[in-house]
Scaffold this motif. Structure first.
Motif, PDB file in Angstrom:
ATOM      1  N   UNK A 127       0.817  -1.208   0.000  1.00 22.14           N
ATOM      2  CA  UNK A 127       0.000   0.000   0.000  1.00 22.14           C
ATOM      3  C   UNK A 127       0.852   1.259   0.000  1.00 22.14           C
ATOM      4  N   UNK A 128       1.967   1.222   0.725  1.00 20.84           N
ATOM      5  CA  UNK A 128       2.886   2.367   0.731  1.00 20.84           C
ATOM      6  C   UNK A 128       3.535   2.557  -0.635  1.00 20.84           C
ATOM      7  N   UNK A 129       3.798   1.458  -1.320  1.00 17.46           N
ATOM      8  CA  UNK A 129       4.364   1.541  -2.671  1.00 17.46           C
ATOM      9  C   UNK A 129       3.338   2.130  -3.649  1.00 17.46           C
ATOM     10  N   UNK A 130       2.103   1.677  -3.546  1.00 21.28           N
ATOM     11  CA  UNK A 130       1.041   2.207  -4.419  1.00 21.28           C
ATOM     12  C   UNK A 130       0.829   3.701  -4.166  1.00 21.28           C
ATOM     13  N   UNK A 131       0.755   4.074  -2.895  1.00 19.62           N
ATOM     14  CA  UNK A 131       0.594   5.486  -2.546  1.00 19.62           C
ATOM     15  C   UNK A 131       1.800   6.281  -3.032  1.00 19.62           C
ATOM     16  N   UNK A 132       2.986   5.724  -2.872  1.00 22.48           N
ATOM     17  CA  UNK A 132       4.197   6.394  -3.334  1.00 22.48           C
ATOM     18  C   UNK A 132       4.174   6.673  -4.827  1.00 22.48           C
ATOM     19  N   UNK A 133       3.689   5.726  -5.589  1.00 22.71           N
ATOM     20  CA  UNK A 133       3.604   5.920  -7.037  1.00 22.71           C
ATOM     21  C   UNK A 133       2.623   7.040  -7.381  1.00 22.71           C
ATOM     22  N   UNK A 134       1.468   7.050  -6.719  1.00 19.80           N
ATOM     23  CA  UNK A 134       0.501   8.132  -6.951  1.00 19.80           C
ATOM     24  C   UNK A 134       1.092   9.475  -6.532  1.00 19.80           C
ATOM     25  N   UNK A 135       1.853   9.475  -5.438  1.00 20.57           N
ATOM     26  CA  UNK A 135       2.495  10.707  -4.973  1.00 20.57           C
ATOM     27  C   UNK A 135       3.521  11.209  -5.981  1.00 20.57           C
TER      28      UNK A 135
END
Length: 165
Positions: A127-135
């Motif tokens: 989830x942190x990786x997915x959020x990081x990509x969106x960020x």
């Protein structure tokens, strides 16, 4: 892959570095002071938008009081940013940037001590990786808007803070 917490830490470090450089600018070097202030303000505005749009909503339902506190601190910083933006490059500019730096240091500490563990617990690694990509995508958009508005030197981003998408 980009971890959301790592992205936020990198931005916190970049703001701290830029603010810490302000006192080292030679007295009377108004153009350099103004350039540093523009970089700091640009980075903070983009960072605030990124957090409010993508990060805080993740925890808004489960930790509303904490997120409200962080948003209130953003509002305080936004007032100081507006004050800095309205200032001419004079003796008070350096002092205003230092007041802003003090205000954001407390905020950064709260995020790193409380927000980051909550994000990690809530999202986990993927989830942190997915959020990081969106960020990263959103940060590129915000940086481009800043470049379009005030010029490339105003992003305040150290080289390679964000990988190219």
């Amino acid at each position: 892959m980009a971890n959301a917490i790592k992205i936020l830490e990198d931005e916190h470090n970049a703001v701290n570095m830029l603010c810490s450089q302000m006192p080292t600018i030679q007295n009377g070097a108004r153009a350099e002071e103004e350039k540093a202030a523009v970089r700091i303000v640009s980075l903070l505005k983009n960072h605030t938008a990124l957090e409010e749009e993508l990060v805080y909503p993740v925890l808004a339902e489960s930790h509303p009081e904490f997120i409200e506190l962080l948003e209130d601190e953003h509002e305080e910083a936004n007032h100081l940013v507006a004050e800095i933006e309205a200032m001419p490059p004079d003796d008070e500019l350096r002092e205003a940037v230092m007041r802003l730096h003090l205000a954001i240091q407390k905020h950064v500490a709260e995020e790193e001590e409380k927000l980051f563990p909550l994000l990690n617990e809530s999202l986990g690694r993927s989830g942190l990786e997915d959020l990081g990509l969106r960020m990263m995508h959103r940060q590129q958009e915000l940086m481009q808007a800043t470049v379009d508005q005030v010029g490339a030197s105003a992003t305040g981003q150290p080289k390679n803070i964000y990988p190219k998408l």
